[in-house]
Design a protein around this motif. Sequence first.
Motif, PDB file in Angstrom:
ATOM      1  N   ALA A 167     -13.056  -2.512   7.107  1.00 60.41           N
ATOM      2  CA  ALA A 167     -13.444  -1.492   8.094  1.00 60.41           C
ATOM      3  C   ALA A 167     -12.235  -0.909   8.810  1.00 60.41           C
ATOM      4  CB  ALA A 167     -14.419  -2.106   9.106  1.00 60.41           C
ATOM      5  N   GLN A 168     -11.108  -1.644   8.774  1.00 60.90           N
ATOM      6  CA  GLN A 168      -9.859  -1.118   9.355  1.00 60.90           C
ATOM      7  C   GLN A 168      -9.091  -0.286   8.322  1.00 60.90           C
ATOM      8  OE1 GLN A 168      -7.908  -4.771  10.394  1.00 60.90           O
ATOM      9  NE2 GLN A 168      -9.089  -5.093  12.275  1.00 60.90           N
ATOM     10  N   GLY A 169      -9.695  -0.092   7.153  1.00 55.78           N
ATOM     11  CA  GLY A 169      -9.043   0.709   6.121  1.00 55.78           C
ATOM     12  C   GLY A 169      -8.000  -0.066   5.323  1.00 55.78           C
ATOM     13  N   ARG A 170      -8.068  -1.381   5.379  1.00 59.62           N
ATOM     14  CA  ARG A 170      -7.050  -2.193   4.701  1.00 59.62           C
ATOM     15  C   ARG A 170      -7.521  -2.638   3.327  1.00 59.62           C
ATOM     16  NH1 ARG A 170      -3.279  -4.087   8.345  1.00 59.62           N
ATOM     17  NH2 ARG A 170      -3.845  -3.627  10.500  1.00 59.62           N
ATOM     18  N   THR A 171      -6.596  -2.703   2.387  1.00 58.18           N
ATOM     19  CA  THR A 171      -6.843  -3.298   1.074  1.00 58.18           C
ATOM     20  C   THR A 171      -6.485  -4.774   1.161  1.00 58.18           C
ATOM     21  OG1 THR A 171      -6.250  -1.226   0.024  1.00 58.18           O
ATOM     22  CG2 THR A 171      -6.176  -3.201  -1.364  1.00 58.18           C
ATOM     23  N   VAL A 172      -7.370  -5.629   0.661  1.00 49.46           N
ATOM     24  CA  VAL A 172      -7.081  -7.068   0.669  1.00 49.46           C
ATOM     25  C   VAL A 172      -6.165  -7.392  -0.511  1.00 49.46           C
ATOM     26  CG1 VAL A 172      -8.081  -9.384   0.457  1.00 49.46           C
ATOM     27  CG2 VAL A 172      -9.245  -7.640   1.834  1.00 49.46           C
ATOM     28  N   LEU A 173      -5.025  -8.032  -0.224  1.00 45.69           N
ATOM     29  CA  LEU A 173      -4.063  -8.372  -1.277  1.00 45.69           C
ATOM     30  C   LEU A 173      -4.380  -9.714  -1.933  1.00 45.69           C
ATOM     31  CD1 LEU A 173      -0.748  -7.317   0.517  1.00 45.69           C
ATOM     32  CD2 LEU A 173      -1.858  -6.164  -1.413  1.00 45.69           C
ATOM     33  N   ALA A 218     -19.530 -16.886   2.971  1.00 45.91           N
ATOM     34  CA  ALA A 218     -20.055 -16.010   4.028  1.00 45.91           C
ATOM     35  C   ALA A 218     -18.938 -15.631   5.003  1.00 45.91           C
ATOM     36  CB  ALA A 218     -21.205 -16.714   4.764  1.00 45.91           C
ATOM     37  N   LEU A 219     -18.130 -16.626   5.359  1.00 48.63           N
ATOM     38  CA  LEU A 219     -17.022 -16.370   6.281  1.00 48.63           C
ATOM     39  C   LEU A 219     -16.015 -15.407   5.641  1.00 48.63           C
ATOM     40  CD1 LEU A 219     -15.864 -17.263   9.056  1.00 48.63           C
ATOM     41  CD2 LEU A 219     -14.622 -19.073   7.842  1.00 48.63           C
ATOM     42  N   ALA A 220     -15.730 -15.630   4.357  1.00 48.72           N
ATOM     43  CA  ALA A 220     -14.788 -14.759   3.647  1.00 48.72           C
ATOM     44  C   ALA A 220     -15.317 -13.325   3.610  1.00 48.72           C
ATOM     45  CB  ALA A 220     -14.552 -15.272   2.226  1.00 48.72           C
ATOM     46  N   ARG A 221     -16.619 -13.170   3.295  1.00 48.01           N
ATOM     47  CA  ARG A 221     -17.190 -11.814   3.215  1.00 48.01           C
ATOM     48  C   ARG A 221     -17.073 -11.095   4.543  1.00 48.01           C
ATOM     49  NH1 ARG A 221     -20.909 -13.956  -0.737  1.00 48.01           N
ATOM     50  NH2 ARG A 221     -22.122 -14.838   0.971  1.00 48.01           N
ATOM     51  N   ARG A 222     -17.354 -11.830   5.631  1.00 48.75           N
ATOM     52  CA  ARG A 222     -17.243 -11.191   6.957  1.00 48.75           C
ATOM     53  C   ARG A 222     -15.806 -10.760   7.226  1.00 48.75           C
ATOM     54  NH1 ARG A 222     -19.022 -15.199  11.218  1.00 48.75           N
ATOM     55  NH2 ARG A 222     -17.864 -13.763  12.558  1.00 48.75           N
ATOM     56  N   ALA A 223     -14.865 -11.610   6.871  1.00 42.74           N
ATOM     57  CA  ALA A 223     -13.458 -11.274   7.118  1.00 42.74           C
ATOM     58  C   ALA A 223     -13.016 -10.088   6.255  1.00 42.74           C
ATOM     59  CB  ALA A 223     -12.568 -12.493   6.858  1.00 42.74           C
ATOM     60  N   ILE A 224     -13.466 -10.095   4.988  1.00 43.16           N
ATOM     61  CA  ILE A 224     -13.132  -8.976   4.096  1.00 43.16           C
ATOM     62  C   ILE A 224     -13.727  -7.684   4.643  1.00 43.16           C
ATOM     63  CG2 ILE A 224     -13.514  -8.015   1.768  1.00 43.16           C
ATOM     64  CD1 ILE A 224     -13.612 -11.061   0.835  1.00 43.16           C
ATOM     65  N   ALA A 233       2.311 -13.608  -1.677  1.00 42.77           N
ATOM     66  CA  ALA A 233       3.468 -14.009  -2.490  1.00 42.77           C
ATOM     67  C   ALA A 233       3.835 -13.004  -3.574  1.00 42.77           C
ATOM     68  CB  ALA A 233       3.221 -15.383  -3.102  1.00 42.77           C
ATOM     69  N   THR A 234       2.834 -12.496  -4.283  1.00 48.10           N
ATOM     70  CA  THR A 234       3.128 -11.607  -5.408  1.00 48.10           C
ATOM     71  C   THR A 234       3.836 -10.338  -4.930  1.00 48.10           C
ATOM     72  OG1 THR A 234       1.183 -12.470  -6.500  1.00 48.10           O
ATOM     73  CG2 THR A 234       2.102 -10.463  -7.410  1.00 48.10           C
ATOM     74  N   VAL A 235       3.303  -9.765  -3.858  1.00 51.54           N
ATOM     75  CA  VAL A 235       3.927  -8.562  -3.321  1.00 51.54           C
ATOM     76  C   VAL A 235       5.338  -8.864  -2.832  1.00 51.54           C
ATOM     77  CG1 VAL A 235       3.825  -6.880  -1.451  1.00 51.54           C
ATOM     78  CG2 VAL A 235       1.760  -7.420  -2.756  1.00 51.54           C
ATOM     79  N   GLU A 236       5.488  -9.992  -2.152  1.00 54.78           N
ATOM     80  CA  GLU A 236       6.801 -10.331  -1.603  1.00 54.78           C
ATOM     81  C   GLU A 236       7.817 -10.650  -2.688  1.00 54.78           C
ATOM     82  OE1 GLU A 236       6.187 -13.307   1.349  1.00 54.78           O
ATOM     83  OE2 GLU A 236       5.577 -11.796   2.826  1.00 54.78           O
ATOM     84  N   ALA A 237       7.331 -11.048  -3.855  1.00 58.86           N
ATOM     85  CA  ALA A 237       8.249 -11.313  -4.961  1.00 58.86           C
ATOM     86  C   ALA A 237       8.705 -10.018  -5.624  1.00 58.86           C
ATOM     87  CB  ALA A 237       7.589 -12.229  -5.985  1.00 58.86           C
ATOM     88  N   GLY A 238       8.281  -8.872  -5.091  1.00 58.83           N
ATOM     89  CA  GLY A 238       8.776  -7.595  -5.591  1.00 58.83           C
ATOM     90  C   GLY A 238       7.832  -6.943  -6.582  1.00 58.83           C
ATOM     91  N   ARG A 239       6.607  -7.498  -6.692  1.00 63.06           N
ATOM     92  CA  ARG A 239       5.620  -6.896  -7.594  1.00 63.06           C
ATOM     93  C   ARG A 239       4.543  -6.244  -6.731  1.00 63.06           C
ATOM     94  NH1 ARG A 239       7.360  -8.510 -12.420  1.00 63.06           N
ATOM     95  NH2 ARG A 239       8.601 -10.407 -12.440  1.00 63.06           N
ATOM     96  N   PRO A 240       4.605  -4.915  -6.610  1.00 59.07           N
ATOM     97  CA  PRO A 240       3.726  -4.211  -5.671  1.00 59.07           C
ATOM     98  C   PRO A 240       2.266  -4.280  -6.109  1.00 59.07           C
ATOM     99  CG  PRO A 240       4.981  -2.655  -6.981  1.00 59.07           C
ATOM    100  CD  PRO A 240       5.500  -4.013  -7.328  1.00 59.07           C
ATOM    101  N   PRO A 241       1.334  -4.068  -5.166  1.00 59.09           N
ATOM    102  CA  PRO A 241      -0.083  -4.049  -5.528  1.00 59.09           C
ATOM    103  C   PRO A 241      -0.325  -2.990  -6.592  1.00 59.09           C
ATOM    104  CG  PRO A 241       0.265  -3.265  -3.268  1.00 59.09           C
ATOM    105  CD  PRO A 241       1.561  -3.781  -3.757  1.00 59.09           C
ATOM    106  N   THR A 242      -1.211  -3.268  -7.522  1.00 56.66           N
ATOM    107  CA  THR A 242      -1.376  -2.346  -8.648  1.00 56.66           C
ATOM    108  C   THR A 242      -2.324  -1.194  -8.334  1.00 56.66           C
ATOM    109  OG1 THR A 242      -2.933  -3.983  -9.498  1.00 56.66           O
ATOM    110  CG2 THR A 242      -0.750  -3.924 -10.511  1.00 56.66           C
ATOM    111  N   ARG A 243      -3.089  -1.324  -7.240  1.00 59.02           N
ATOM    112  CA  ARG A 243      -4.007  -0.238  -6.958  1.00 59.02           C
ATOM    113  C   ARG A 243      -3.376   0.767  -6.008  1.00 59.02           C
ATOM    114  NH1 ARG A 243      -7.791  -2.998  -4.261  1.00 59.02           N
ATOM    115  NH2 ARG A 243      -6.100  -4.486  -4.076  1.00 59.02           N
ATOM    116  N   ALA A 280      -0.133  -1.321   8.319  1.00 61.62           N
ATOM    117  CA  ALA A 280      -1.484  -0.754   8.350  1.00 61.62           C
ATOM    118  C   ALA A 280      -2.318  -0.884   7.074  1.00 61.62           C
ATOM    119  CB  ALA A 280      -1.400   0.721   8.751  1.00 61.62           C
ATOM    120  N   PRO A 281      -1.745  -0.699   5.879  1.00 63.56           N
ATOM    121  CA  PRO A 281      -2.653  -0.523   4.736  1.00 63.56           C
ATOM    122  C   PRO A 281      -3.194  -1.802   4.113  1.00 63.56           C
ATOM    123  CG  PRO A 281      -0.472   0.457   4.343  1.00 63.56           C
ATOM    124  CD  PRO A 281      -0.363  -0.426   5.514  1.00 63.56           C
ATOM    125  N   TYR A 282      -2.592  -2.948   4.397  1.00 63.96           N
ATOM    126  CA  TYR A 282      -2.961  -4.162   3.658  1.00 63.96           C
ATOM    127  C   TYR A 282      -3.337  -5.313   4.586  1.00 63.96           C
ATOM    128  CZ  TYR A 282      -0.595  -1.622  -0.088  1.00 63.96           C
ATOM    129  OH  TYR A 282      -0.215  -0.667  -0.986  1.00 63.96           O
TER     130      TYR A 282
END
Lengths: 405, 405
Positions: free
Chosen positions: A145-151, A134-140, A395-405, A85-87
């Motif tokens: 809007a789903q409450g997700r943080t973009v990794l 423009a496409l990236a902004r719409r996707a972000i 990749a960064t998260v999967e390598a064991g380094r969690p999101p910093t925010r 859910a969160p990411y």
Amino acid sequence: MISIHNEPQPTDLGDVRVANRAVVLRHVRRHAPCSRADIAARTGLNKATVSSLVGELIDQRLIRETGLTENRVGRPATMLMLDGAPYAALGLQIGADELVAVAIDLAGNRLLTWRRAFTAGTVSPAETLRALAALARRAIGRVGAQGRTVLGLTVGVPGLVDPTGAVPLATALGWRDVSLAAELRAALREPDFAVGVDTVANLAALAEQRHGGYADGADLVHLTGGTTIGAGVIADGRLLRGGRGFAGQIGHLCLDPSGPACDCGTRGCLSALVGLPAVVRRLLPDAEADGPVTDYLPELARIVTLARRDDPAVRAGLTEIGRHLGQGVAVLVDLLNPEVVLLGDHLGTLAPWLLPAARSTLAARAHAPGAGGCQLAASTLDTAAALGGATAALATVEAGRPPTR
Amino acid sequence: MISIHNEPQPTDLGDVRVANRAVVLRHVRRHAPCSRADIAARTGLNKATVSSLVGELIDQRLIRETGLTENRVGRPATMLMLDGAPYAALGLQIGADELVAVAIDLAGNRLLTWRRAFTAGTVSPAETLRALAALARRAIGRVGAQGRTVLGLTVGVPGLVDPTGAVPLATALGWRDVSLAAELRAALREPDFAVGVDTVANLAALAEQRHGGYADGADLVHLTGGTTIGAGVIADGRLLRGGRGFAGQIGHLCLDPSGPACDCGTRGCLSALVGLPAVVRRLLPDAEADGPVTDYLPELARIVTLARRDDPAVRAGLTEIGRHLGQGVAVLVDLLNPEVVLLGDHLGTLAPWLLPAARSTLAARAHAPGAGGCQLAASTLDTAAALGGATAALATVEAGRPPTR
């Protein structure tokens, strides 16, 4: 066979924790739902370590308890899975006649797949950049809007990509020296997540390794279609990049010195023989009657229809194209000895008619008996490069380094 | 560019100790003489860990104190270096017209280099195996007489080598399905060290990475000469092997469909154009007047003499061969984007006359601007594959796992 370790790196307990966090995340990704005890038993980590790591990962909302328990001897075990859910992670892709956006959650589930008709090869890099942003902004916006943080976000480009995310050359797009990553970051107002660029072939190979029909293969190649043919190579479990990140250029392999002219200035390259424009030109001689083709999807659909109807000229043409493809794949197979070569994009769409000739040419041309065990098959992934871009952004998260925010 | 870690492995303190032992050994190999404090400062390991690991490595006679001290503020530091005396590693190589044996100590110093004239392509595999075993026994005897323990032996073969050390196909030798490692182990009466087999190209690439003019390059290719051309590929610091160990087959890349016939059954392969027999045939039309050439060394010397004298036919022929070589190297460069391609064996010997045409063809043919930064140069190593075989035989110890005896 010898395994040699040339670059041992010093390790400390902090590194061990990062590495073990990655091990736990990976185990949960692949075996969920699973319990803490399962993780300990299957990874060899001790139970206290697993409990502590799981606690951290739950706090970071990377994994969650499912609410299910499994009854065993002793206490019931609480089952775990990745927290979807969160990411979100985003991938974009510049195709022959479209832009694609894909978002996935941490577990690799697709949150959105958008395709927008756009012929990047006929407009300026700046115009493509605007459309991409423009496409990236719409996707972000959508995942936000789903409450997700973009990794993170990664864009796939059909061309050469250097380690800074710039594109020194992309003949399919007519690009030279485009600072794509930097310009896209600026267009997105320096977002607080990583914006990367890689080749469509590399990203598609990552998608194959994670999500494809031969997932977790240690040695696989994804051949991208479109205007130029590119190879994304996973060798011994890792993406093969080369010294400056330019590996995987198979598109301008000369197969026939008297063959058709190529954008690159020579003749009879693999791309000039099996690339999408070459295929349309070869199989649909009337396609360019009203000017250059810019929208290839309908033409590809026509070819499929004609092939299904056993149109003799189209079938003969596809067999010839399949032979050229097999010649090119044989060079890849001799040099890289992959377990499988997967055909993407239009090569995947046309695979039912290309594969028989391609496979027999591969068997005849490859030096190792039985093509060194290599299979040749159609990719089962849709929009593989964009999916791979989203995968790479994890990749960064999967390598064991969690999101910093 | 994205770095992705697909295969995190669980780590425990035992693994950490093995990894750190490898780090210390490597540091001493590269920076000796150096002190315990240097090691700690440069590797980031703490001093107590370094002292304990160094103590172990001294007990195992892998490193030793030099007797030198360095004066600093505080106590004088005792300097360390690899212990060259107690161990040896062996490499053998089956060449176009010779067998080679090389022994090195732990520090990579050559203890012996023996070349024995032998045309393996004209005799049975059993006869070659007998000659190889005899050479190995003599080398083992020699280093044994120096009081050294043999850590391992690796044989380089010009052909395909599978993970068991068997040779399914070696066209240059006329071999099919030879269980080389197993038979050599038996001929040596199951020695208590590892006996491995690899391709000459892979072993030569390992030798380049450790001992060559571009040592420690993360992305390099060594092209072997002899009867067939092979590529040993170091990609991202590691040997590229592929799924079954058959990677690096560049010898049968078709450059000219109307070119000379090749052993492999097709025409105009790289080997049929730039392999040693092809070069001799092309440049010395009289060489086969008295029957097939079996001893290539004198013919190669004649070519060098003629080239030095500016013989116009030989120089023109070498330019043409250089162009073919450049074409083949361009395919390698497009696919692998190495930092350097090194020419071994006869290609190295003839490099002064091959390189100008090869380099300009490479620059013209490679897709990435400036050949993606790739240099093309002659290898500076003598008997590279045998040296690489000996280097490979040190791998287990260098990975931090000391000899068990």
